[in-house]
Scaffold this active site. Structure first.
Site, mmCIF file in Angstrom:
data_model
loop_
_atom_site.group_PDB
_atom_site.id
_atom_site.type_symbol
_atom_site.label_atom_id
_atom_site.label_comp_id
_atom_site.label_asym_id
_atom_site.label_seq_id
_atom_site.Cartn_x
_atom_site.Cartn_y
_atom_site.Cartn_z
ATOM 1 N N CYS A 52 -37.689 13.055 57.508
ATOM 2 C CA CYS A 52 -38.303 12.619 58.758
ATOM 3 C C CYS A 52 -38.920 13.744 59.578
ATOM 4 C CB CYS A 52 -37.260 11.976 59.656
ATOM 5 S SG CYS A 52 -36.469 10.561 58.940
ATOM 6 N N GLY A 70 -43.037 12.750 56.353
ATOM 7 C CA GLY A 70 -42.707 11.362 56.028
ATOM 8 C C GLY A 70 -43.940 10.502 56.079
ATOM 9 N N ASN A 78 -33.564 12.867 62.434
ATOM 10 C CA ASN A 78 -33.904 13.543 61.177
ATOM 11 C C ASN A 78 -32.616 14.146 60.625
ATOM 12 O OD1 ASN A 78 -35.683 16.601 60.327
ATOM 13 N ND2 ASN A 78 -35.141 14.892 59.031
ATOM 14 N N GLY A 79 -32.294 13.817 59.380
ATOM 15 C CA GLY A 79 -31.079 14.358 58.772
ATOM 16 C C GLY A 79 -30.301 13.265 58.075
ATOM 17 N N TYR A 129 -40.521 24.771 51.058
ATOM 18 C CA TYR A 129 -41.384 23.640 50.716
ATOM 19 C C TYR A 129 -41.664 22.647 51.843
ATOM 20 C CZ TYR A 129 -43.087 19.475 48.348
ATOM 21 O OH TYR A 129 -43.832 18.395 47.984
ATOM 22 N N ASP A 151 -44.802 28.007 41.250
ATOM 23 C CA ASP A 151 -44.513 26.727 41.906
ATOM 24 C C ASP A 151 -43.280 26.917 42.785
ATOM 25 O OD1 ASP A 151 -44.827 24.113 42.646
ATOM 26 O OD2 ASP A 151 -44.135 23.255 40.756
ATOM 27 N N CYS A 192 -28.638 27.219 55.044
ATOM 28 C CA CYS A 192 -27.988 26.372 54.035
ATOM 29 C C CYS A 192 -28.671 26.618 52.696
ATOM 30 C CB CYS A 192 -28.122 24.900 54.420
ATOM 31 S SG CYS A 192 -27.410 23.805 53.155
#
Ligand code: SF4
Length: 466
Positions: A14, A44, A119-120, A263, A366, A455
């Site tokens: 999100c 999103g 979001n999450g 990304y 990539d 993380c």
């Protein structure tokens, strides 16, 4: 087959946007929110929505589709108010694609109304959902956002204020959450104690307070970036004033998702002091230092691999070449699996430029390999176009563990790196060589966050909260 899946990328769930301007009238803030959501569309593409508060009542519009498909002038003109919140959504595994699951989630409860943008992913959502069900709760959606909504509504009884209800809820909710919540008279913004998902704050010259998942959305509405919302922080905006509230739920070590840099986020966003494009360039430089290749050209899978490929080219001295043409209009085509092979579906999006790749030893950069299905097709396409050698360099470590924090990194059985060694993956995808970014090098890509923490659980299994 949905062709967005064709490229075998993981996705963010999100994007959030919120704006408050004391005394604002008309649809100005809804229009600003529209612009902010357009800037966050990469987070999103499945559904979106905007809610406004007008004369202590919340009005909203949401639907499946892209921002420009869901809203038009007339709809925006009808969303008048002095506060607005907006959301773009992509549903991760287990969450059904439906209009009911689109956000903002607008809730009518004993104390009034709330519009919630999240979001999450809440890791104890199932436990809480069952507990509330036993207490008589009836759900309209299948999302964990509704569990957040119930938690806040329950805590609001006797909490004195919406922000107190959010404080109390933060002690109950476990997992990743950036929240922008609108009650009829205030905005309440919160970020989980680990700060897993991003959220930042800015100001416009006209005095508007702006909150967004990424700084690119602040830029889009001409707001000046002020700072990140801190992990564990709650910010309240009401009566034209902003209050910052911390220390109520115990801040944990910051654990921002490293994949925002690799990304998810837009390259022109700055997160915790690091421009995302620069972070990606650093990954390429590190790859060139640690796992060089004898090659004639460096290329990338557009668009996300481009900054890393340029970093690789810069560091190695091997020229960067646009080795693939990209069809920018193939993104949302729905194709039945029996109508098109996977290879055709990939070709619909990417086409190797034969003139550039024929007879060449090629480094392809990539951002990641998830299932490996697309990567093997890319290698085959390059060989068919006459490439002499294909050396893959991946700007992240191998995915070994699923993500529980609002992205769709899949389960173990679908992760190619969980099933094969690096040599094994190289063999399966048919490349001449394959190398990944070292785990130890990850913190180098975002120096300002290095000390506070990132993380990396999908690479290490070290989950900050379960
Ligand atoms: S597990 Fe991976 S994708 Fe999920 S939040 Fe952590 S770093 Fe990001």
């Amino acid at each position: 087959m949905h062709s967005e899946n064709t490229m075998d990328k993981i996705r963010e769930e999100c994007g959030l946007f919120g704006i408050y301007k004391h005394g604002a009238q008309g649809a100005y803030l809804a229009a600003q929110t529209y612009v902010g959501l357009m800037a966050l569309q990469h987070r999103g593409q499945e559904a979106c929505g905007i809610a406004v508060s007008r004369q202590r009542e919340i009005f909203y519009h949401k639907d499946m589709g892209l921002v420009e498909e869901v809203f038009d002038d007339e709809i925006i003109a009808g969303l008048q108010g002095n506060m607005a919140v907006g959301h773009v959504r992509y549903s991760t595994a287990g969450h059904k694609k439906s209009k009911a699951n689109a956000q903002p989630l607008v809730l009518n409860y004993a104390k009034g109304q709330l519009a919630i943008c999240h979001n999450g992913n809440i890791v104890n959502a199932d436990v809480l959902r069952k507990e509330y069900e036993q207490g008589g709760a009836i759900y309209q959606t299948t999302t964990d956002t509704e569990v957040i909504a119930y938690t806040i509504a329950r805590q609001r009884i006797g909490a004195g204020s919406a922000e107190n209800a959010v404080f109390r809820s933060m002690k109950i909710l476990r997992g990743a959450y950036s929240l922008i919540i609108m009650s009829p008279n205030k905005l309440v913004v919160a970020r989980d104690p680990h700060g897993l998902r991003p959220l930042c704050f800015g100001m416009k010259d006209d005095g508007s307070f702006v909150f967004a998942s990424e700084s690119c959305a602040l830029d889009a509405v001409d707001a000046e970036f002020v700072r990140e919302v801190r992990p564990g922080e709650v910010i309240v905006v009401e009566e034209g004033q902003m209050r910052e509230l911390t220390g109520h739920c115990g801040m944990e070590a910051s654990k921002l998702c490293i994949f925002e840099y690799i990304y998810f986020a837009r390259p022109d966003s700055t997160i915790h002091g690091q421009l995302v494009n620069d972070a990606r360039r650093i990954t390429g430089k590190l790859l060139a230092q640690k796992c060089p290749a004898k090659a004639d050209i460096v290329t990338a899978l557009p668009d996300s691999g481009v900054p890393a490929a340029m970093g690789f080219a810069e560091e190695s001295g091997i020229p960067y070449v646009e080795g693939f043409g990209k069809n920018r209009y193939a993104g949302r085509t729905f194709i039945r699996p029996d109508q098109l092979s996977r290879e055709q579906a990939v070709r619909l999006k990417l086409n190797p430029v034969k003139k550039y790749v024929e007879g060449k030893r090629i480094v392809v950069v990539d951002d990641s390999i998830v299932r490996g299905t697309t990567t093997s097709i890319i290698v085959k396409m390059l060989r068919d176009a006459g490439a002499a050698e294909v050396h893959l360099r991946i700007a992240s470590p191998p995915f070994l563990y699923p993500c529980y924090y609002g992205t769709d990194v899949p389960n173990f059985d679908q992760l190619i790196s969980h099933k094969h060694s690096v040599e094994g993956v190289c063999k399966v995808i048919g490349a001449d060589s394959l190398a990944y970014l070292n785990l130890e090098d990850l913190p180098k890509i975002a120096p300002d966050v290095r000390d506070t923490g990132l993380c990396n659980a999908c690479f290490t299994g070290n989950y900050p909260v379960l």
